[in-house]
Design an enzyme around this catalytic site. Structure first.
Site, short mmCIF file in Angstrom:
data_model
loop_
_atom_site.label_atom_id
_atom_site.label_comp_id
_atom_site.label_asym_id
_atom_site.label_seq_id
_atom_site.Cartn_x
_atom_site.Cartn_y
_atom_site.Cartn_z
N GLY A 12 0.79 -1.24 0.00
CA GLY A 12 0.00 0.00 0.00
C GLY A 12 0.81 1.28 0.00
N GLU B 177 7.24 4.58 -11.32
CA GLU B 177 6.87 3.21 -11.61
C GLU B 177 5.62 3.18 -12.49
OE1 GLU B 177 6.97 1.27 -7.92
OE2 GLU B 177 7.01 -0.74 -8.77
N LYS C 111 11.23 5.00 12.84
CA LYS C 111 12.09 6.10 13.27
C LYS C 111 11.39 7.41 12.93
CE LYS C 111 15.86 7.65 10.78
NZ LYS C 111 17.17 7.56 10.17
N HIS D 92 6.34 9.13 19.64
CA HIS D 92 5.27 8.44 18.92
C HIS D 92 4.97 7.09 19.55
CE1 HIS D 92 8.12 5.61 17.09
NE2 HIS D 92 8.94 6.64 17.01
N THR E 266 -29.26 -20.58 24.19
CA THR E 266 -29.55 -20.25 25.58
C THR E 266 -30.29 -18.92 25.69
OG1 THR E 266 -27.26 -19.51 25.70
CG2 THR E 266 -27.80 -21.56 26.84
N LYS F 237 -29.01 -15.69 23.91
CA LYS F 237 -28.15 -14.52 23.77
C LYS F 237 -28.80 -13.45 22.89
CE LYS F 237 -24.68 -16.85 22.15
NZ LYS F 237 -25.27 -18.20 22.21
N THR F 238 -29.32 -13.90 21.75
CA THR F 238 -29.96 -12.95 20.85
C THR F 238 -31.22 -12.37 21.51
OG1 THR F 238 -29.11 -14.20 18.99
CG2 THR F 238 -30.86 -12.63 18.51
N GLU G 106 -24.65 -13.37 12.47
CA GLU G 106 -25.11 -14.76 12.40
C GLU G 106 -26.49 -14.87 11.76
OE1 GLU G 106 -24.72 -16.23 16.35
OE2 GLU G 106 -22.71 -16.99 15.98
N SER H 64 -19.70 -1.49 40.55
CA SER H 64 -20.97 -1.61 41.26
C SER H 64 -21.07 -2.98 41.90
CB SER H 64 -22.12 -1.41 40.28
OG SER H 64 -23.36 -1.72 40.89
#
Lengths: 111, 514
Positions: free
Chosen positions: B44, B70, B218, B224, B287, B289-290, B313, B456
């Site tokens: 890059g 180039e 460097k 930095h 279980t 989660k969603t 998902e 807490s």
């Protein structure tokens, strides 16, 4: 720039070999390149050549147009095809070979 | 006597056109210096140089000179256009000038004796002086120098070019190829000494996936950040250096509590989640989660908050259908502007790209809640190191924006167990919730526990919950059972009434016990 060469006619139509020499300022390397180019021309195509000296620091536009990176650089403008050589031309034989200056000018067609 | 001398320690910095790098350099690159950007093929470098110049033009109206050795100017214009940079327009404004130093195979140039690069330097100087340019990029030094055999001359001329740029007072970037990722900086062995600063772009293969990074090797006189930072290259943005936004540890901690979506959960947390908290819910498949995510979003909506869901998902349709099954109308919520759903396969992009996409979506939509379902799906596509960097980047970003986040992680085993995700993220999260199957008396029941809540006290008991058409119903704590977390619950003798009384003496509310 003082184009102080006897044979230099700035692209005069009368001669069959036209060169443009790009140099950078008045460094010893520039002077050496000029002198060596003149010597080779005098020996191979006497009185039938012209050398247009361009100082890249004064005419960067021309350097741009000719895509010049390294100096000194000689470009053979005529006869075609264009040929280029970079360096101070200390090796006269190799400069002559690069500029195809072995033969007499009469043998080359001048259009 | 003129006492008005600036302290030599004051270094004026210019933004690099790369916000991430500016953070690493704490402001930007020192003005008037030369910086070598070295990397292997495809790392890059050209894009980096383009953005440096474009950034100067766009943000600071600084004219730029691009010395291309180039790719032809036409090819650069084309590539830049695909990244959204209109070079032609800038050329017309005289803000962008090409110095074409590409090799023309039709032009033979024999080397006869000693030479220098005075012509190239004169051309660069000419372009800089006529346009008043303050930024210059040479891409690449290697392509230029390898045309000439004489190594001594090449080294000397590199130094000459670099000095000329310094004398011109421009801030410049010189790109350079390196053969291998972890060897010499450049093939001539002197590149790093020729420039004031050295940046390394890497493009390595790590467990079959590409990993791009940037490292400041460097940077003279500039304090930095060190180490490799992940980098990604995106279609309309170019090269993006991913850094931790601000510092998570310096971010102000909010004491404001928000509604978790479940009254009972708010109670377990002693008043709700914190405004800027990153929470993780872990559990085996199915279980809930969603479901917890759905409650979390719905809880936000009930308080007039805007939420963003990144679903890796389930599709948007599945998500809406599930929510409908729990009595939540997400379709209407989205239409009203209080919800935005981004459903995408994890495999569609690299993890770095996902992170940038999440950041962009947050910047665009400005939500106050974000849900990521699930981290395990993302973990699947990456290496351990990339995943860790992703999590650190994500959590620090979220905290910095004062957003409440809920992320899900899938536990590998049905009963008990821990996932790799948890191991990575647990120290980065403020709250961890567990959803577990509990086998009791030949019956599968479900348990919920708050494992950790930073800042807490919280209810540490494992509560039972059920799921019906109204969503998640948290019930009282399991009693007479032990070993739920380890996955092998065992009944213990019911506590005697006397012991119950003793327990209640220390826990008068029957609530939080910490």
């Amino acid at each position: 720039m003082n184009h102080d060469f006897a044979n230099e006619t700035g692209g005069a139509p009368g001669v069959s070999h036209q060169f443009r020499l790009f140099i950078a300022g008045s460094s010893p390397r520039s002077a050496r390149a000029r002198a060596n180019l003149v010597r080779v021309c005098d020996e191979t195509v006497p009185d039938d050549y012209s050398i247009d000296v361009v100082d890249v620091q004064e005419q960067p536009d021309l350097a741009e147009e000719f895509s010049v990176l390294a100096t000194p650089l000689v470009v053979r403008l005529a006869p075609p095809p264009s040929r280029r050589a970079v360096g101070d031309f200390t090796d006269l034989q190799r400069l002559a070979a690069a500029m195809d200056l072995y033969r007499l000018p009469q043998e080359e067609s001048t259009t | 006597m003129n006492a008005q001398s600036t302290s030599p320690s004051t270094i004026v910095k210019v933004p690099t056109g790369h916000p991430g790098l500016d953070q690493i350099l704490r402001g930007g690159m020192p003005i008037g210096r030369t910086t070598l950007v070295s990397g292997t093929a495809g790392s890059g470098k050209t894009i980096f140089a383009l953005q440096f110049l474009i950034g100067g033009i766009r943000d600071h109206d600084e004219a730029a000179v691009f010395v291309t050795c180039e790719e032809t100017p036409d090819s650069i214009r084309e590539n830049a256009a695909s990244l959204g940079f209109a070079i032609v327009g800038h050329e017309q404004e005289r803000k962008w000038t090409f110095v074409d130093a590409t090799y023309d195979p039709g032009v033979e140039e024999e080397v006869v004796g000693a030479f220098d690069f005075a012509a190239l330097i004169a051309r660069i100087e000419h372009a800089v002086r006529t346009t008043g340019a303050t930024r210059v990029a040479i891409d690449s030094l290697g392509a230029l120098m390898t045309r000439y055999e004489d190594a001594y001359t090449v080294r000397r001329e590199m130094l000459r070019v670099s000095n000329a740029l310094r004398t011109l007072g421009v801030t410049s970037i010189l790109t350079n190829e390196r053969g291998v990722e972890h060897g010499e900086i450049g093939r001539f062995g002197v590149e790093e000494y020729v420039c004031d600063n050295v940046l390394i772009l890497r493009n390595t293969l790590d467990e079959e996936s590409r990993r791009r990074t940037l490292e400041v090797l460097k940077m003279r006189g500039v304090d930095h950040l060190t180490g490799e930072f992940p980098v990604t290259i995106l279609p309309n943005q170019g090269l993006v250096v991913i850094t931790l936004e601000g510092s998570a540890l310096n971010a102000e901690s909010s004491t404001v509590r928000i509604h978790s979506g479940l009254e009972a959960l708010d109670e377990m947390c002693n008043g709700g989640m914190f405004r800027d908290s990153v929470s993780l819910v872990s559990g085996a498949t199915g279980t809930g989660k969603t479901l917890l995510v759905t409650e979390f979003i719905d809880g936000g909506a009930s308080q007039g908050e805007r939420s963003l869901i990144f679903s890796f998902e389930e599709s948007r349709f599945q998500l809406f259908r599930n929510a409908a099954g729990w009595g939540r109308d997400f379709e209407t919520l989205e239409a009203s502007g209080a919800l935005r759903v981004e459903a995408i396969y994890p495999e569609m992009r690299s993890l770095e790209d996902h992170l940038v996409a999440i950041m962009n979506a947050v910047d665009e939509y400005q939500p106050t809640r974000i849900a990521i379902d699930s981290l395990s799906a993302l973990e699947r596509i990456s290496t351990e190191r990339s995943f860790r960097e992703f999590l650190i980047g994500l959590t620090s970003f979220i905290k910095h924006r004062q957003i409440a986040a809920l992320m899900t992680a899938t536990a590998r085993t049905l009963l008990g167990g821990e996932s790799l995700t948890e191991a990575h993220i647990s120290t980065l999260t403020d709250m961890i919730m567990l959803l577990r199957y509990v086998e009791m008396g030949g019956e599968i029941r479900r348990g919920f526990a708050v494992l950790k809540l930073r800042g807490s006290t919280h209810d540490k008991r494992i509560h039972e919950f059920t799921v019906d058409g109204t969503g998640m119903n948290l019930r009282g704590p399991f009693r007479g059972v032990t070993g739920i977390l380890s996955g092998s619950p065992q009944s213990v003798a019911e506590a005697s009434p006397d012991l119950e009384i003793v327990a209640q003496m220390f826990d008068p509310d029957g609530g939080p016990t910490s």
